[in-house]
Scaffold this motif. Sequence first.
Motif, PDB file in Angstrom:
ATOM      1  N   CYS A 214       0.831  -1.203   0.000  1.00  0.00           N
ATOM      2  CA  CYS A 214       0.000   0.000   0.000  1.00  0.00           C
ATOM      3  C   CYS A 214       0.864   1.251   0.000  1.00  0.00           C
ATOM      4  CB  CYS A 214      -0.915   0.015   1.216  1.00  0.00           C
ATOM      5  SG  CYS A 214      -2.271  -1.140   1.100  1.00  0.00           S
ATOM      6  N   LYS A 215       1.883   1.244   0.836  1.00  0.00           N
ATOM      7  CA  LYS A 215       2.736   2.435   0.905  1.00  0.00           C
ATOM      8  C   LYS A 215       3.498   2.609  -0.396  1.00  0.00           C
ATOM      9  CE  LYS A 215       3.267   2.223   5.871  1.00  0.00           C
ATOM     10  NZ  LYS A 215       4.143   1.809   6.975  1.00  0.00           N
ATOM     11  N   GLU A 216       3.935   1.510  -0.940  1.00  0.00           N
ATOM     12  CA  GLU A 216       4.702   1.548  -2.180  1.00  0.00           C
ATOM     13  C   GLU A 216       3.856   2.133  -3.327  1.00  0.00           C
ATOM     14  OE1 GLU A 216       8.167   1.112  -4.025  1.00  0.00           O
ATOM     15  OE2 GLU A 216       7.854   0.813  -1.895  1.00  0.00           O
ATOM     16  N   TYR A 217       2.592   1.732  -3.355  1.00  0.00           N
ATOM     17  CA  TYR A 217       1.710   2.196  -4.424  1.00  0.00           C
ATOM     18  C   TYR A 217       0.941   3.456  -4.055  1.00  0.00           C
ATOM     19  CZ  TYR A 217       2.361  -1.931  -7.334  1.00  0.00           C
ATOM     20  OH  TYR A 217       2.887  -2.896  -8.148  1.00  0.00           O
TER      21      TYR A 217
ATOM     22  N   VAL B 147       3.048  11.006  -2.075  1.00  0.00           N
ATOM     23  CA  VAL B 147       1.646  11.396  -2.223  1.00  0.00           C
ATOM     24  C   VAL B 147       1.345  11.773  -3.668  1.00  0.00           C
ATOM     25  CG1 VAL B 147      -0.139  12.973  -1.439  1.00  0.00           C
ATOM     26  CG2 VAL B 147       1.614  12.210   0.145  1.00  0.00           C
ATOM     27  N   ASP B 148       2.236  12.580  -4.238  1.00  0.00           N
ATOM     28  CA  ASP B 148       1.900  13.105  -5.555  1.00  0.00           C
ATOM     29  C   ASP B 148       3.155  13.573  -6.265  1.00  0.00           C
ATOM     30  OD1 ASP B 148       0.378  13.800  -7.656  1.00  0.00           O
ATOM     31  OD2 ASP B 148      -0.745  15.387  -6.668  1.00  0.00           O
ATOM     32  N   VAL B 149       3.113  13.474  -7.567  1.00  0.00           N
ATOM     33  CA  VAL B 149       4.113  14.114  -8.415  1.00  0.00           C
ATOM     34  C   VAL B 149       3.338  14.967  -9.397  1.00  0.00           C
ATOM     35  CG1 VAL B 149       5.971  13.808 -10.071  1.00  0.00           C
ATOM     36  CG2 VAL B 149       5.625  12.122  -8.271  1.00  0.00           C
ATOM     37  N   THR B 150       3.678  16.214  -9.463  1.00  0.00           N
ATOM     38  CA  THR B 150       2.966  17.056 -10.409  1.00  0.00           C
ATOM     39  C   THR B 150       3.891  18.152 -10.905  1.00  0.00           C
ATOM     40  OG1 THR B 150       0.957  18.313 -10.801  1.00  0.00           O
ATOM     41  CG2 THR B 150       1.966  18.567  -8.661  1.00  0.00           C
ATOM     42  N   ALA B 151       3.381  19.023 -11.709  1.00  0.00           N
ATOM     43  CA  ALA B 151       4.224  20.067 -12.287  1.00  0.00           C
ATOM     44  C   ALA B 151       3.438  21.369 -12.389  1.00  0.00           C
ATOM     45  CB  ALA B 151       4.708  19.652 -13.674  1.00  0.00           C
ATOM     46  N   VAL B 152       4.176  22.446 -12.479  1.00  0.00           N
ATOM     47  CA  VAL B 152       3.589  23.764 -12.716  1.00  0.00           C
ATOM     48  C   VAL B 152       4.402  24.394 -13.830  1.00  0.00           C
ATOM     49  CG1 VAL B 152       2.945  25.962 -11.688  1.00  0.00           C
ATOM     50  CG2 VAL B 152       3.085  23.947 -10.250  1.00  0.00           C
ATOM     51  N   HIS B 153       3.710  25.024 -14.754  1.00  0.00           N
ATOM     52  CA  HIS B 153       4.392  25.623 -15.898  1.00  0.00           C
ATOM     53  C   HIS B 153       4.492  27.136 -15.709  1.00  0.00           C
ATOM     54  CE1 HIS B 153       4.552  26.303 -20.531  1.00  0.00           C
ATOM     55  NE2 HIS B 153       5.741  26.275 -19.986  1.00  0.00           N
ATOM     56  N   TRP B 154       5.718  27.636 -15.772  1.00  0.00           N
ATOM     57  CA  TRP B 154       5.951  29.082 -15.706  1.00  0.00           C
ATOM     58  C   TRP B 154       6.645  29.469 -17.009  1.00  0.00           C
ATOM     59  CZ3 TRP B 154       3.856  31.228 -11.413  1.00  0.00           C
ATOM     60  CH2 TRP B 154       3.661  30.413 -10.306  1.00  0.00           C
ATOM     61  N   THR B 190      13.489   9.238 -13.369  1.00  0.00           N
ATOM     62  CA  THR B 190      12.220   8.761 -12.824  1.00  0.00           C
ATOM     63  C   THR B 190      12.377   8.347 -11.365  1.00  0.00           C
ATOM     64  OG1 THR B 190      10.529   7.096 -12.991  1.00  0.00           O
ATOM     65  CG2 THR B 190      12.701   6.449 -13.710  1.00  0.00           C
ATOM     66  N   ALA B 191      11.292   8.492 -10.620  1.00  0.00           N
ATOM     67  CA  ALA B 191      11.305   8.080  -9.217  1.00  0.00           C
ATOM     68  C   ALA B 191      10.716   6.691  -9.046  1.00  0.00           C
ATOM     69  CB  ALA B 191      10.525   9.094  -8.384  1.00  0.00           C
ATOM     70  N   ALA B 198       5.034   6.358  -8.390  1.00  0.00           N
ATOM     71  CA  ALA B 198       5.441   7.424  -9.311  1.00  0.00           C
ATOM     72  C   ALA B 198       5.129   7.063 -10.754  1.00  0.00           C
ATOM     73  CB  ALA B 198       6.927   7.711  -9.144  1.00  0.00           C
ATOM     74  N   ASN B 199       4.921   5.806 -11.023  1.00  0.00           N
ATOM     75  CA  ASN B 199       4.706   5.376 -12.397  1.00  0.00           C
ATOM     76  C   ASN B 199       3.592   6.161 -13.087  1.00  0.00           C
ATOM     77  OD1 ASN B 199       4.039   3.946 -14.722  1.00  0.00           O
ATOM     78  ND2 ASN B 199       4.722   2.004 -13.884  1.00  0.00           N
ATOM     79  N   TRP B 200       2.404   6.035 -12.587  1.00  0.00           N
ATOM     80  CA  TRP B 200       1.279   6.725 -13.231  1.00  0.00           C
ATOM     81  C   TRP B 200       1.363   8.230 -13.034  1.00  0.00           C
ATOM     82  CZ3 TRP B 200      -4.137   4.012 -12.980  1.00  0.00           C
ATOM     83  CH2 TRP B 200      -4.060   2.778 -13.637  1.00  0.00           C
ATOM     84  N   LEU B 201       1.856   8.626 -11.887  1.00  0.00           N
ATOM     85  CA  LEU B 201       1.905  10.066 -11.623  1.00  0.00           C
ATOM     86  C   LEU B 201       2.841  10.758 -12.605  1.00  0.00           C
ATOM     87  CD1 LEU B 201       2.005   9.884  -7.729  1.00  0.00           C
ATOM     88  CD2 LEU B 201       0.086  10.581  -9.141  1.00  0.00           C
ATOM     89  N   GLU B 202       3.969  10.122 -12.888  1.00  0.00           N
ATOM     90  CA  GLU B 202       4.897  10.711 -13.852  1.00  0.00           C
ATOM     91  C   GLU B 202       4.329  10.640 -15.264  1.00  0.00           C
ATOM     92  OE1 GLU B 202       9.124  10.054 -11.510  1.00  0.00           O
ATOM     93  OE2 GLU B 202       8.626   8.736 -13.174  1.00  0.00           O
ATOM     94  N   ARG B 203       3.620   9.575 -15.524  1.00  0.00           N
ATOM     95  CA  ARG B 203       2.983   9.507 -16.842  1.00  0.00           C
ATOM     96  C   ARG B 203       2.003  10.643 -17.018  1.00  0.00           C
ATOM     97  NH1 ARG B 203       0.607   3.668 -18.134  1.00  0.00           N
ATOM     98  NH2 ARG B 203      -0.211   4.753 -19.963  1.00  0.00           N
TER      99      ARG B 203
END
Lengths: 369, 257
Positions: A214-217, B147-154, B190-191, B198-203
């Motif tokens: 869970c933590k990993e995903y 928790v999250d990977v995201t980006a902001v464009h400046w 990639t993280a 991070a897989n889907w978040l980076e995608r």
Amino acid sequence: MADTFLDSTELVLNMGPQHPSTHGVLRVILKLDGERVLGTECVIGYLHRGVEKIAENRTWQMFAPYVDRMDYVAAVSNGLGYCLAVEKLLGVEAPPRAQAVRVILTELNRIASHLLWLGTHALDIGAITPLFYCMREREYVLNIYEKYCGARLTTHAFRIGGLQYETYEGFEKECLEFCDLFEKKIDEYEELLTGNRIWQQRLTGVGILTAEDCKEYGVTGPMLRAAGVKWDIRKAQPYSGYEKYDFEIPVRENGDTYDRYIVRMQEMRQSVRIVRQAVADIPAGPILAKVGKVIKPPVGEAYVSIEAPKGELGYYVVSDGSTQPYRVRIRPPSFVNLQALDKMCRGALVADVVAIIGTTDIVLGEVDR
Amino acid sequence: MPDDTKPEGASAPEPTSEPAAKPGAEQPAPAEAQPAAEAAPAASAPEKPPAAPAAGGQPAPKPAPAAKPAAAAGAAKPAAAAAPKAPAAMAATPWESDLTRALKEEFGDQILDFSSYAGQNFLAAKPEAAVPILESLKEIHDFDYLVDVTAVHWPDKPEPFEIVYIVYSFARNERIRMKIRIPEGYKPRTAVPVHLTANWLEREVYDMFGVEFEGHPDMRRILLPEEWETFPLRKENSILKMDQHWVQENLGIESGQ
């Protein structure tokens, strides 16, 4: 080995996007060896509406109704998260009365969301009756919403800084009536399902996610708690006055589909508990903090997350000091939780995939945004 | 960081959207709203002004009325530049704790600064240090949940993309952010080896911003169709522009927007 007709090896099966048990427009490509799943791939985005882009073209207030359309069965939670995020940027806090009403409506929403999950999940497994029961009780919640703000699903119940509407005459009474009625109903559902041998056999040991997984995903919400991690943002980092209420975080250890079912059932009981406490003590006073008609947060950014029915729902908001958001990033629990689907499905049977999708409790509106 | 109130108007992709939206946002904003309101084309006249101009952002591509909004923007800009008194940068305060000291010791000048805003802590790092820092945060400091990977464009900055990593520690009950700034075309590592999530978040970051991640196992679009051409969350791609393009491409007609 001879190439005979029956020596088929691997089969690629397409499930969805038009499939009743994918709970929306989720497409899962399954690679099968007989009945066993070797791997899956999710194809998502069918419901992508570019909510984050729309945000940049609206004012802060105008964007608020859009978030209701993400997790449309838990619109109130979505709205709460967004309002809290903007309030954080503005440095204001909703008045106590607004906070209490927000808690009541959000917890009712958690019940409504879990009821929809329970009904459809049971339906996927083959138990048809719970769906009717669940829809019947959900109706009470939706009626309360309708009386409160005129809408049943995409409610837009909250405003940045508090509430737009005062509660209606008899609001407290109806909430309490629902609590009384609903507690008995949960017993009824549990009577149908919890001890049911078919139900147990279909769910036990299926789609296991350990706490580590869970933590990993990044899996949160009831799925994380079913794996034994006692973590709930309402307790860990309370918002909107949740620290005032006395409730438990239901936890189980196995992290399988059955445990997730138990956790969600207990969560509904806890929600009833919170609603009772909140209704008993709604403070008097204003319902809207002083935010002004034009919302212009100072240049800055904030990440605010809440415990939505499905897990951690986060808003990362960036302001450039104008009336429009510079960037709104929504961290949807369904999207992140869905990523673990492949992990859960590997080695399972095709029939289990249906149970696993059900237990993940996704709403595609939120996955795709 | 966002020190660009005037560049915003000067070379931002949707120069007119800003002033056009302002009259919709109600009367108060005094000085700068006025010229925009007058110059705004007839579109914003009727009963619901907010919806119309803000929706599409009324940007350049429309040929005929293009001249007017441009003039409007020109008129509005000096006023807008003169009016604001608030500082354009985020009023962040320094952040110091045991964690920042430990990280500073480990990474030295790879970490540019530690700040805090609205009670939330974040650090800015050099792009190549992002993954090692995530790893250290996970292994040594218990930040085991990405928790999250995201980006902001400046778009006006030399390093236009800001990648934001949000991590949380169950053990410490603490949430922090890490930000890196990258120029166009730079591929951050990639993280995924550190956090599978991070897989889907980076995608999604790739899908929306066109930032590719080096070493990602599956660098494809995730929400938009494969054949989609633009990266929608880049500021230069306005909704209107993308809509017109799509409609013309797929339906062969003028978009009614």
